[in-house]
Design an enzyme around this catalytic site. Structure first.
Site, PDB file in Angstrom:
ATOM      1  N   GLU A   1       0.826  -1.202   0.000  1.00 21.13           N
ATOM      2  CA  GLU A   1       0.000   0.000   0.000  1.00 21.13           C
ATOM      3  C   GLU A   1       0.865   1.258   0.000  1.00 21.13           C
ATOM      4  OE1 GLU A   1      -1.956  -2.827   3.062  1.00 21.13           O
ATOM      5  OE2 GLU A   1      -0.014  -2.588   2.068  1.00 21.13           O
TER       6      GLU A   1
ATOM      7  N   CYS B   1       0.032   0.608   7.870  1.00 23.36           N
ATOM      8  CA  CYS B   1      -0.402   1.092   6.556  1.00 23.36           C
ATOM      9  C   CYS B   1      -1.706   1.882   6.637  1.00 23.36           C
ATOM     10  CB  CYS B   1      -0.586  -0.087   5.605  1.00 23.36           C
ATOM     11  SG  CYS B   1       0.963  -0.902   5.164  1.00 23.36           S
TER      12      CYS B   1
ATOM     13  N   ALA C   1      11.342 -36.387  -9.092  1.00 27.06           N
ATOM     14  CA  ALA C   1      11.454 -36.633 -10.536  1.00 27.06           C
ATOM     15  C   ALA C   1      11.365 -38.136 -10.737  1.00 27.06           C
ATOM     16  CB  ALA C   1      12.779 -36.100 -11.061  1.00 27.06           C
TER      17      ALA C   1
ATOM     18  N   THR D   1      19.337 -40.587   0.706  1.00 26.06           N
ATOM     19  CA  THR D   1      19.644 -39.724  -0.441  1.00 26.06           C
ATOM     20  C   THR D   1      21.066 -39.197  -0.353  1.00 26.06           C
ATOM     21  OG1 THR D   1      17.324 -39.071  -0.755  1.00 26.06           O
ATOM     22  CG2 THR D   1      19.006 -37.565  -1.601  1.00 26.06           C
TER      23      THR D   1
END
Length: 377
Positions: free
Chosen positions: A58, A90, A160, A202
């Site tokens: 804003e 604001c 993947a 992993t």
């Protein structure tokens, strides 16, 4: 040349697009966009929350509009704040600019702010309307809202796989399933995360670096679920732990000598309670990450870690990269292991799907559809 919008909804959709530019830069704050228009639909000023600690959307829009903001309409994706935080409220800037009308997409979900900014504006004589494009705005701030409500970050699950659903061959090789275009998308995704989570398997199999290349908006903490502190000292993670934030999550069964040696590499050793399988409890870990104000966490696997995340219903969003390859093998791992569910009717569904072709690879993204039975996240 002046820019115009046809109506307030068009202005709000523009504000939503502006807000997206802040994703990865403003967390743990929400992404917010704002547009100021006059009665003819001319855009007088616009802005978005560009970085944590910086001016809010804003204020940016008001600065751009200047004195032309007097009597105009402010269109903003989130209720203007009325409290002092990293920046002044604001609402005071809006009142001082003599804005006539404010259109808010959704209220601020924070308990210290909810509805108070709107009330202050109305008390100051500003006309306030709430709810335009509310669904879209709530989706935009979903990670922020989850952190506020549950104390845990938004969890992204990424993998993947080949066309036949394998994340590695029968020999354990996984480089490379996806193509370079897919890997570039993964690095952009990593670049807006607070943390990247993998399991010890992993680390042993792939010796990943888990960094963002090229550097993104954030430097995510690399987290390894390592019950007994077996991460190799000379792994890429161990060798770079002093330059890239690294956390090894162990249980009380981890040998003290191993923890001391790994801590000497520069890694943080976080000891948490075990789950029923003797692994670090994911919910306890996520609560700790939330306490540290981490908003987005990317889980990159492997199958047991992703399976545990799905079993415990902590996943919020899925990013699946599917390569047009078939590798076969009944023992080749799939992306999601764990316990699973006995009936197809129990399967987890995705909503808000997007599908993109990446030079032959398929990138599928969606959020978990929340059934009444699955409220864990």
């Amino acid at each position: 040349m002046s820019l115009f919008v046809s109506n307030a909804e068009d202005a709000m959709r523009r504000a939503l697009k502006l807000a997206e530019r802040g994703i990865g830069l403003v967390e743990p704050n929400p992404a917010v966009g704002a547009v100021i228009i006059n009665e003819d639909g001319r855009i007088l000023g616009e802005g978005w929350h560009e970085r944590f600690g910086g001016p809010h959307a804003e204020v940016m829009a008001l600065q751009q509009a200047g004195t032309a903001a007097r009597g105009a309409t402010l269109v903003v994706t989130l209720e203007p704040c009325c409290h002092f935080g990293q920046t002044p409220p604001c609402t005071q800037s809006v009142l001082q600019a003599a804005i006539r009308r404010v259109i808010v997409a959704t209220i601020d979900p924070a308990t210290h702010a909810r509805g108070l900014g709107i009330a202050e504006l109305r008390a100051g004589g500003v006309e306030v309307d709430v709810g335009l494009c509310a669904v879209e705005a709530q989706k935009l701030i979903a990670p922020f809202q989850k952190l506020l409500v549950t104390g845990r970050p938004w969890v992204h699950a990424k993998w993947a796989m080949t066309l036949d659903g394998k994340i590695a061959s029968t020999s354990g090789k996984s480089q490379w399933i996806s193509n370079e275009a897919s890997r570039q998308v993964v690095h952009r995704l990593r670049g807006r995360m607070d943390a990247i989570l993998v399991g010890l398997g992993t680390v042993i199999a792939d010796d990943p670096l888990l960094t963002v290349r090229p550097p993104g908006q954030r430097v995510p903490t690399r987290i390894v679920l390592d019950s007994t502190a077996q991460t190799p000292l000379r792994s890429q993670l161990g060798c770079t732990a002093r330059s890239v934030p690294t956390m090894l999550v162990v249980t009380r069964s981890a040998p003290r000598q191993r923890c001391v040696a790994l801590a000497a590499t520069g890694a943080e050793i976080l000891v948490i309670s075990e789950d029923s399988n003797g692994h670090p409890d994911l919910r306890v870990l996520l609560a700790e990450l939330g306490r540290r104000r981490m908003t987005n966490v990317l889980v990159e696997g492997g199958g047991q870690v992703l399976g545990g995340c799905f079993d415990q219903a902590v996943v919020d969003e899925v990013h699946a990269f599917i390569a047009p390859k078939v590798i076969g093998g009944s023992t080749a791992p799939s992306p999601v292991a764990g316990i699973g569910w006995p009936e197809m009717s129990d399967a987890i569904s995705l909503e808000e799907l997007s599908v993109e072709m990446l030079r032959g690879d398929l990138y599928l993204r969606g959020r978990i559809a929340r059934n009444v039975e699955r409220t864990g996240s």
